[in-house]
Design a protein around this motif. Structure first.
Motif, PDB file in Angstrom:
ATOM      1  N   GLN A  10      55.016  50.725  35.057  1.00 28.87           N
ATOM      2  CA  GLN A  10      55.269  51.281  33.730  1.00 28.87           C
ATOM      3  C   GLN A  10      55.710  50.195  32.753  1.00 28.87           C
ATOM      4  O   GLN A  10      55.449  50.274  31.561  1.00 28.87           O
ATOM      5  N   GLY A  11      56.370  49.171  33.274  1.00 31.24           N
ATOM      6  CA  GLY A  11      56.813  48.083  32.412  1.00 31.24           C
ATOM      7  C   GLY A  11      57.367  46.939  33.238  1.00 31.24           C
ATOM      8  O   GLY A  11      57.473  47.020  34.467  1.00 31.24           O
ATOM      9  N   GLN A  24      51.116  43.297  32.831  1.00 31.87           N
ATOM     10  CA  GLN A  24      51.289  44.220  31.716  1.00 31.87           C
ATOM     11  C   GLN A  24      51.629  45.621  32.201  1.00 31.87           C
ATOM     12  O   GLN A  24      51.331  45.995  33.339  1.00 31.87           O
ATOM     13  N   GLY A  25      52.265  46.370  31.322  1.00 30.76           N
ATOM     14  CA  GLY A  25      52.565  47.751  31.637  1.00 30.76           C
ATOM     15  C   GLY A  25      51.298  48.554  31.865  1.00 30.76           C
ATOM     16  O   GLY A  25      50.254  48.269  31.277  1.00 30.76           O
ATOM     17  N   TYR A  26      51.399  49.548  32.738  1.00 34.89           N
ATOM     18  CA  TYR A  26      50.295  50.436  33.106  1.00 34.89           C
ATOM     19  C   TYR A  26      49.181  49.692  33.835  1.00 34.89           C
ATOM     20  O   TYR A  26      48.010  50.040  33.724  1.00 34.89           O
ATOM     21  N   VAL A  61      45.167  45.882  38.575  1.00 30.49           N
ATOM     22  CA  VAL A  61      44.039  46.356  37.777  1.00 30.49           C
ATOM     23  C   VAL A  61      44.573  47.064  36.542  1.00 30.49           C
ATOM     24  O   VAL A  61      45.451  47.926  36.646  1.00 30.49           O
ATOM     25  N   LYS A  62      44.058  46.680  35.381  1.00 29.28           N
ATOM     26  CA  LYS A  62      44.421  47.343  34.129  1.00 29.28           C
ATOM     27  C   LYS A  62      43.152  47.569  33.318  1.00 29.28           C
ATOM     28  O   LYS A  62      42.395  46.628  33.070  1.00 29.28           O
ATOM     29  N   ASP A  63      42.934  48.815  32.932  1.00 28.03           N
ATOM     30  CA  ASP A  63      41.743  49.185  32.157  1.00 28.03           C
ATOM     31  C   ASP A  63      40.463  48.749  32.859  1.00 28.03           C
ATOM     32  O   ASP A  63      39.495  48.302  32.218  1.00 28.03           O
ATOM     33  N   VAL A  65      39.960  46.180  34.703  1.00 26.57           N
ATOM     34  CA  VAL A  65      39.831  44.733  34.876  1.00 26.57           C
ATOM     35  C   VAL A  65      40.840  44.264  35.921  1.00 26.57           C
ATOM     36  O   VAL A  65      42.045  44.500  35.780  1.00 26.57           O
ATOM     37  N   GLU A  66      40.348  43.602  36.958  1.00 22.93           N
ATOM     38  CA  GLU A  66      41.215  43.111  38.036  1.00 22.93           C
ATOM     39  C   GLU A  66      41.619  41.670  37.764  1.00 22.93           C
ATOM     40  O   GLU A  66      40.807  40.852  37.335  1.00 22.93           O
ATOM     41  N   SER A  67      42.889  41.369  38.011  1.00 25.83           N
ATOM     42  CA  SER A  67      43.380  40.002  37.830  1.00 25.83           C
ATOM     43  C   SER A  67      44.372  39.683  38.938  1.00 25.83           C
ATOM     44  O   SER A  67      45.062  40.570  39.448  1.00 25.83           O
ATOM     45  N   THR A  68      44.435  38.416  39.299  1.00 24.24           N
ATOM     46  CA  THR A  68      45.356  37.953  40.340  1.00 24.24           C
ATOM     47  C   THR A  68      46.223  36.843  39.769  1.00 24.24           C
ATOM     48  O   THR A  68      45.731  35.957  39.059  1.00 24.24           O
ATOM     49  N   CYS A  69      47.507  36.915  40.057  1.00 22.33           N
ATOM     50  CA  CYS A  69      48.429  35.898  39.558  1.00 22.33           C
ATOM     51  C   CYS A  69      49.426  35.533  40.652  1.00 22.33           C
ATOM     52  O   CYS A  69      49.542  36.220  41.669  1.00 22.33           O
ATOM     53  N   THR A  70      50.128  34.443  40.425  1.00 21.75           N
ATOM     54  CA  THR A  70      51.126  33.958  41.377  1.00 21.75           C
ATOM     55  C   THR A  70      52.512  34.112  40.772  1.00 21.75           C
ATOM     56  O   THR A  70      52.741  33.734  39.616  1.00 21.75           O
ATOM     57  N   LEU A  71      53.436  34.674  41.553  1.00 21.21           N
ATOM     58  CA  LEU A  71      54.802  34.891  41.089  1.00 21.21           C
ATOM     59  C   LEU A  71      55.780  34.144  41.988  1.00 21.21           C
ATOM     60  O   LEU A  71      55.646  34.168  43.214  1.00 21.21           O
ATOM     61  N   THR A  72      56.749  33.490  41.382  1.00 19.89           N
ATOM     62  CA  THR A  72      57.873  32.922  42.121  1.00 19.89           C
ATOM     63  C   THR A  72      59.038  33.890  41.970  1.00 19.89           C
ATOM     64  O   THR A  72      59.558  34.086  40.865  1.00 19.89           O
TER      65      THR A  72
END
Length: 240
Positions: A10-11, A24-26, A61-63, A65-72
């Motif tokens: 949600q956020g 991003q949210g949602y 996935v948002k709208d 569109v799939e995306s992959t990111c790296t988080l520390t």
């Protein structure tokens, strides 16, 4: 509609890993470290095995569109449970089961339920979606967290909600004891009959009716304007 436990973000919390990574949210989280996830519980189980400073791969996935990111991962903030040992992504989820539980609680109010629901649009306008019931008001991304029993289900729900809401508010407004509303004429007739029975002058009855109408009008104006003024003051203070 049946609530689904999908991991719908949600956020995000600002200045934490998810926000810095551009989540991003949602967005719907679909994988963590290459492991498919379908529920918030599955994500929580994976995160229990992490520690602050660990790096994870997150796919969302948002709208469409799939995306992959790296988080520390970061440490949990104190207000959210700073004593946890696991890593913190910095996201919070939309919980359809929690919203369903709230709706069930409202339904249990019986005849008072429609009165309670009248404040939902006002609350959403002044404070945002604090009760997470905006799904009743307009087309929102939260719909993906619900299994609809038939097509256009939410459209029908909103049509019925707004039809009932406007009719209820019109009826309540018309019952206010202010002349020339119906409630005002009922109050006027009651006061005049009371004064007639007591043998008092009808001139005083008219003054009482005018005083009651004026007082109720002032209170109604304050009831409408004070929340708006309060919201404006909070916004100014937040900007300062």
């Amino acid at each position: 509609a049946t609530p689904l436990p999908i991991p719908l973000v949600q956020g995000v919390y600002q200045d934490y890993p998810a926000a810095e990574a551009g989540i991003q949210g949602y967005s719907v989280i679909t994988e963590i470290n290459g492991t498919p996830v379908k529920t918030q519980e599955e994500i929580a189980a994976i995160m229990e095995g992490t520690r602050p400073g660990d790096t994870i791969s997150l796919t969302a996935v948002k709208d469409g569109v799939e995306s992959t990111c790296t988080l520390t991962l970061a440490e949990w903030p104190e207000v959210l449970g700073g004593d946890r040992d696991s890593g913190f992504m910095g996201v919070y989820y939309y919980s359809a089961p929690a919203v369903k539980e709230r709706l069930d609680m409202i339904a249990d109010l019986g005849l008072l339920a429609p009165l309670y629901l009248t404040i939902v649009p006002i609350d959403a306008f002044i404070q945002g979606n604090t009760m997470q019931l905006a799904i009743l008001l307009a087309d929102t991304p939260e719909q993906m967290a619900w299994e609809e029993p038939f097509p256009l289900f939410w459209g029908l729900v909103r049509l019925l909600f707004w039809t009932g809401w406007f009719n209820l508010l019109v009826g309540m407004f018309n019952a206010i004891p202010i002349v020339p509303l119906d409630g005002g004429y009922m109050m006027k007739e009651g006061v005049e009959r009371l004064f007639e029975r007591l043998g008092w002058s009808q001139q005083y009855a008219q003054r009482v009716v005018a005083s009651i109408s004026g007082f109720v009008t002032v209170m109604l104006i304050l009831l409408i304007t004070m929340p708006l003024i309060g919201a404006a003051v909070r916004s100014v203070l937040a900007m300062g």
